[in-house]
Design a protein around this motif. Structure first.
Motif, PDB file in Angstrom:
ATOM      1  N   GLU A 382      33.848  45.942  38.513  1.00 42.44           N
ATOM      2  CA  GLU A 382      34.252  45.208  39.708  1.00 42.44           C
ATOM      3  C   GLU A 382      34.416  43.731  39.386  1.00 42.44           C
ATOM      4  OE1 GLU A 382      32.959  45.391  44.346  1.00 42.44           O
ATOM      5  OE2 GLU A 382      31.342  45.156  42.898  1.00 42.44           O
ATOM      6  N   ILE A 383      35.564  43.174  39.744  1.00 40.95           N
ATOM      7  CA  ILE A 383      35.815  41.740  39.555  1.00 40.95           C
ATOM      8  C   ILE A 383      35.289  40.965  40.756  1.00 40.95           C
ATOM      9  CG2 ILE A 383      37.580  39.980  39.139  1.00 40.95           C
ATOM     10  CD1 ILE A 383      39.404  42.353  38.173  1.00 40.95           C
ATOM     11  N   ASP A 384      35.688  41.387  41.926  1.00 41.54           N
ATOM     12  CA  ASP A 384      35.216  40.869  43.210  1.00 41.54           C
ATOM     13  C   ASP A 384      35.080  42.071  44.135  1.00 41.54           C
ATOM     14  OD1 ASP A 384      34.725  38.136  43.065  1.00 41.54           O
ATOM     15  OD2 ASP A 384      36.813  37.571  43.418  1.00 41.54           O
ATOM     16  N   PRO A 385      34.380  41.942  45.265  1.00 43.58           N
ATOM     17  CA  PRO A 385      34.231  43.096  46.158  1.00 43.58           C
ATOM     18  C   PRO A 385      35.562  43.775  46.467  1.00 43.58           C
ATOM     19  CG  PRO A 385      32.778  41.359  46.882  1.00 43.58           C
ATOM     20  CD  PRO A 385      33.606  40.782  45.755  1.00 43.58           C
ATOM     21  N   GLY A 386      35.636  45.058  46.128  1.00 40.84           N
ATOM     22  CA  GLY A 386      36.833  45.830  46.416  1.00 40.84           C
ATOM     23  C   GLY A 386      37.908  45.794  45.360  1.00 40.84           C
ATOM     24  N   VAL A 387      37.695  45.065  44.257  1.00 37.59           N
ATOM     25  CA  VAL A 387      38.756  44.929  43.243  1.00 37.59           C
ATOM     26  C   VAL A 387      38.189  45.161  41.843  1.00 37.59           C
ATOM     27  CG1 VAL A 387      40.702  43.565  42.437  1.00 37.59           C
ATOM     28  CG2 VAL A 387      39.724  43.103  44.698  1.00 37.59           C
ATOM     29  N   PRO A 388      38.489  46.316  41.237  1.00 33.27           N
ATOM     30  CA  PRO A 388      38.061  46.553  39.862  1.00 33.27           C
ATOM     31  C   PRO A 388      39.214  46.394  38.870  1.00 33.27           C
ATOM     32  CG  PRO A 388      38.667  48.619  40.833  1.00 33.27           C
ATOM     33  CD  PRO A 388      38.985  47.550  41.863  1.00 33.27           C
ATOM     34  N   LEU A 398      48.142  50.985  30.067  1.00 32.87           N
ATOM     35  CA  LEU A 398      48.155  49.669  30.693  1.00 32.87           C
ATOM     36  C   LEU A 398      46.795  49.398  31.326  1.00 32.87           C
ATOM     37  CD1 LEU A 398      51.585  49.976  32.540  1.00 32.87           C
ATOM     38  CD2 LEU A 398      51.162  48.722  30.417  1.00 32.87           C
ATOM     39  N   THR A 399      46.442  48.136  31.411  1.00 36.24           N
ATOM     40  CA  THR A 399      45.222  47.710  32.089  1.00 36.24           C
ATOM     41  C   THR A 399      45.632  46.892  33.303  1.00 36.24           C
ATOM     42  OG1 THR A 399      44.162  47.592  29.921  1.00 36.24           O
ATOM     43  CG2 THR A 399      42.991  46.593  31.767  1.00 36.24           C
ATOM     44  N   LEU A 400      45.124  47.280  34.485  1.00 41.90           N
ATOM     45  CA  LEU A 400      45.618  46.718  35.735  1.00 41.90           C
ATOM     46  C   LEU A 400      44.470  46.329  36.657  1.00 41.90           C
ATOM     47  CD1 LEU A 400      48.195  49.568  36.435  1.00 41.90           C
ATOM     48  CD2 LEU A 400      48.785  47.313  35.568  1.00 41.90           C
ATOM     49  N   ALA A 401      44.618  45.180  37.303  1.00 44.31           N
ATOM     50  CA  ALA A 401      43.759  44.808  38.432  1.00 44.31           C
ATOM     51  C   ALA A 401      44.678  44.709  39.646  1.00 44.31           C
ATOM     52  CB  ALA A 401      43.052  43.491  38.178  1.00 44.31           C
ATOM     53  N   LEU A 402      44.527  45.622  40.573  1.00 40.14           N
ATOM     54  CA  LEU A 402      45.402  45.716  41.739  1.00 40.14           C
ATOM     55  C   LEU A 402      44.632  45.216  42.950  1.00 40.14           C
ATOM     56  CD1 LEU A 402      46.731  49.295  40.914  1.00 40.14           C
ATOM     57  CD2 LEU A 402      47.813  47.106  40.336  1.00 40.14           C
ATOM     58  N   LYS A 403      45.021  44.058  43.444  1.00 42.74           N
ATOM     59  CA  LYS A 403      44.233  43.344  44.441  1.00 42.74           C
ATOM     60  C   LYS A 403      44.904  43.328  45.804  1.00 42.74           C
ATOM     61  CE  LYS A 403      44.321  38.895  45.061  1.00 42.74           C
ATOM     62  NZ  LYS A 403      44.196  38.750  46.535  1.00 42.74           N
ATOM     63  N   SER A 404      44.184  43.757  46.815  1.00 41.98           N
ATOM     64  CA  SER A 404      44.660  43.531  48.176  1.00 41.98           C
ATOM     65  C   SER A 404      44.857  42.041  48.380  1.00 41.98           C
ATOM     66  CB  SER A 404      43.633  44.068  49.175  1.00 41.98           C
ATOM     67  OG  SER A 404      43.957  43.665  50.480  1.00 41.98           O
ATOM     68  N   GLY A 405      45.891  41.669  49.114  1.00 42.27           N
ATOM     69  CA  GLY A 405      46.193  40.251  49.286  1.00 42.27           C
ATOM     70  C   GLY A 405      45.048  39.452  49.852  1.00 42.27           C
ATOM     71  N   ASN A 406      44.237  40.078  50.706  1.00 42.33           N
ATOM     72  CA  ASN A 406      43.176  39.353  51.397  1.00 42.33           C
ATOM     73  C   ASN A 406      41.871  39.289  50.619  1.00 42.33           C
ATOM     74  OD1 ASN A 406      44.684  39.060  53.960  1.00 42.33           O
ATOM     75  ND2 ASN A 406      44.548  41.280  53.979  1.00 42.33           N
ATOM     76  N   PHE A 407      41.795  39.948  49.474  1.00 47.42           N
ATOM     77  CA  PHE A 407      40.540  40.052  48.752  1.00 47.42           C
ATOM     78  C   PHE A 407      40.450  39.007  47.637  1.00 47.42           C
ATOM     79  CE2 PHE A 407      39.083  44.723  49.549  1.00 47.42           C
ATOM     80  CZ  PHE A 407      39.093  44.474  50.904  1.00 47.42           C
ATOM     81  N   GLY A 408      39.221  38.740  47.237  1.00 48.82           N
ATOM     82  CA  GLY A 408      38.986  37.931  46.050  1.00 48.82           C
ATOM     83  C   GLY A 408      38.693  36.475  46.339  1.00 48.82           C
ATOM     84  N   SER A 409      37.867  35.872  45.474  1.00 53.34           N
ATOM     85  CA  SER A 409      37.548  34.453  45.567  1.00 53.34           C
ATOM     86  C   SER A 409      38.693  33.617  45.040  1.00 53.34           C
ATOM     87  CB  SER A 409      36.271  34.156  44.769  1.00 53.34           C
ATOM     88  OG  SER A 409      36.445  34.564  43.416  1.00 53.34           O
ATOM     89  N   ASP A 410      38.626  32.308  45.277  1.00 57.22           N
ATOM     90  CA  ASP A 410      39.709  31.420  44.859  1.00 57.22           C
ATOM     91  C   ASP A 410      39.979  31.489  43.360  1.00 57.22           C
ATOM     92  OD1 ASP A 410      40.284  30.554  47.385  1.00 57.22           O
ATOM     93  OD2 ASP A 410      39.285  28.608  47.197  1.00 57.22           O
ATOM     94  N   ASP A 411      38.941  31.709  42.553  1.00 51.44           N
ATOM     95  CA  ASP A 411      39.118  31.711  41.101  1.00 51.44           C
ATOM     96  C   ASP A 411      39.418  33.100  40.540  1.00 51.44           C
ATOM     97  OD1 ASP A 411      36.641  32.821  41.536  1.00 51.44           O
ATOM     98  OD2 ASP A 411      35.610  31.664  39.977  1.00 51.44           O
ATOM     99  N   PHE A 412      39.842  34.025  41.399  1.00 49.41           N
ATOM    100  CA  PHE A 412      40.046  35.410  40.980  1.00 49.41           C
ATOM    101  C   PHE A 412      41.007  35.514  39.805  1.00 49.41           C
ATOM    102  CE2 PHE A 412      42.097  39.515  40.948  1.00 49.41           C
ATOM    103  CZ  PHE A 412      41.047  40.396  41.128  1.00 49.41           C
TER     104      PHE A 412
END
Length: 427
Positions: A382-388, A398-412
């Motif tokens: 997990e990188i940030d809550p909800g995003v691995p 391939l290696t992928l981090a697929l992030k919901s637009g609303n998720f993640g801290s500013d430094d994601f």
């Protein structure tokens, strides 16, 4: 297989897969309805990622039913319909109609609707959805380009979408525990209600709700509701929890960031990346529509910009800019244009040796993984809550981090890369 999930977008599916993995389930994420050559055996949970959130309801229903039937045929004991923790769905949207269809398919007399994800600041109180300490209708989600949310009362929102009466289980009952919740579900069902919004303020609420859903054939909600579901199967002695991955090894190759979301969170992440010195280039939707900017030009910029850090290509715009773009070329046309452009760019980068991507935005992620030929994903740390981080296990490596637009801290966009290890070419 114990839990078979149908998710209405790719990032939501990844979020859910992470939750199930953290709870000890051997979880695989499938992109689209699985082909017959993908082995689903040996998995405790399978999550099918669709791209159905903003398509026509009838299309979303058919896609969801086909997926649910596939999961049930593979032995799934419980179907979970996963949608966004901010209930992204207009009055003409798909959440209610899909739940209606899945209730009929599974023969479920009554189900819950639990979008809450407290770790990401999504809670429900008195039936109203909050984003942080603000009502949904007063949050940046009111300006979402495809699913603007102007009503925080989820009972009203869902009732406008379904033919079934909608009820509410309030926080006082939730706090009383799983048995009280089960009794409330039965009472509402006796009154003729088939969908129940549930108040949720903390993780303990999610676990109690999950326990109350033991044996419920269909459960609906965000990824948070899955926090309490695996324990039911563990308690029944049906599976032994596995230790989730704490690191992700990425294959050698170059890295890139593609941001198609216009959410406040993603815009903040773009600004933080620019401030940190990452090379950035904005995809201008108007210029793209008029031929003044092309996918080839943007991809070439990233390919040729070696030695300056990980390139960030973004189309994120603030609400005023976005409104102007939508006025000139249309809301859905502008969204489709950006998704297609970023998917085209991703494919060009892949051919040039890029193997690691951070992608921001649910619709963008769906378009990108389809263009890259990804068919199934292994869930990593997990990188940030909800995003691995994830790594493809069917399709190109391939290696992928697929992030919901609303998720993640500013430094994601910066810190995500610190969680990867690179295997050597001869490993």
């Amino acid at each position: 297989m114990f839990i078979g999930a149908v998710a209405d977008d790719v990032t939501g599916a990844t979020d859910l897969s992470l939750m199930l993995s953290r709870e000890g389930m051997r979880t695989i994420q499938i992109i689209g309805v699985p082909d017959t050559d993908i082995d689903l055996s040996g998995s405790d949970a399978v999550v099918i990622a669709l791209k159905s959130r903003t398509i026509l309801p009838l299309e979303a229903i058919e896609m969801s039913l086909v997926s649910a039937r596939t999961l049930m045929a593979a032995g799934a004991e419980q179907i979970l319909f996963k949608y966004c923790s901010t209930f992204d769905s207009t009055d003409d949207g798909n959440i209610g109609p899909v739940i209606d269809a899945l209730l009929d398919l599974t023969g479920t007399p009554v189900t819950i609707a639990c979008p809450s994800f407290p770790a990401a600041g999504r809670t429900v109180y008195k039936g109203h959805l909050f984003v942080g300490d603000r009502l949904l209708s007063e949050s940046p989600l009111k300006d979402h380009p495809l699913t603007p949310m102007h009503d925080s009362d989820l009972v009203r929102v869902l009732q406008r979408q379904t033919r079934h009466p909608v009820g509410l289980i309030q926080s006082e009952i939730i706090a009383s525990g799983s048995e009280a919740i089960r009794l409330a579900i039965g009472t509402h069902h006796a009154e003729g209600k088939r969908m129940l919004i549930v108040d949720t303020l903390k993780d303990d609420d999610l676990r109690a709700i999950g326990q109350a859903c033991d044996g419920m054939k269909l459960v609906t909600g965000g990824s948070g509701v899955a926090m309490g579901l695996p324990e039911n199967f563990k308690r029944a002695g049906k599976f032994t929890p596995q230790t989730p991955l704490t690191q992700m090894i990425a294959a050698p190759g170059r890295s890139a960031i593609l941001a198609g979301s216009c959410s406040a969170a993603t815009r903040g992440q773009v600004e933080a990346a620019r401030a940190a010195g990452l090379p950035t280039l904005q995809l201008d939707a108007l210029a793209f529509a008029e031929g003044g900017q092309t996918a080839e030009q943007i991809a070439d910029w990233a390919i040729n910009d070696t030695g300056h850090g990980i390139p960030l290509i973004y189309s994120s715009a603030d609400p005023e800019e976005l409104a102007q773009i939508q006025t000139l070329i249309g809301r859905h046309k502008s969204g489709t244009l950006v998704e297609g452009a970023l998917a085209d760019i991703a494919q060009r980068l892949q051919h040039a040796g890029f193997t690691r991507f951070v992608v921001a935005g649910g619709e963008t992620s769906g378009a990108v993984v389809a263009a890259l030929g990804v068919r199934a994903l292994l869930i990593g740390p997990e990188i940030d809550p909800g995003v691995p981080w994830t790594r493809s296990v069917a399709g190109p490596d391939l290696t992928l981090a697929l992030k919901s637009g609303n998720f993640g801290s500013d430094d994601f966009f910066i810190k995500a890369w610190t969680m990867l290890e690179t295997e050597t070419a001869d490993a």
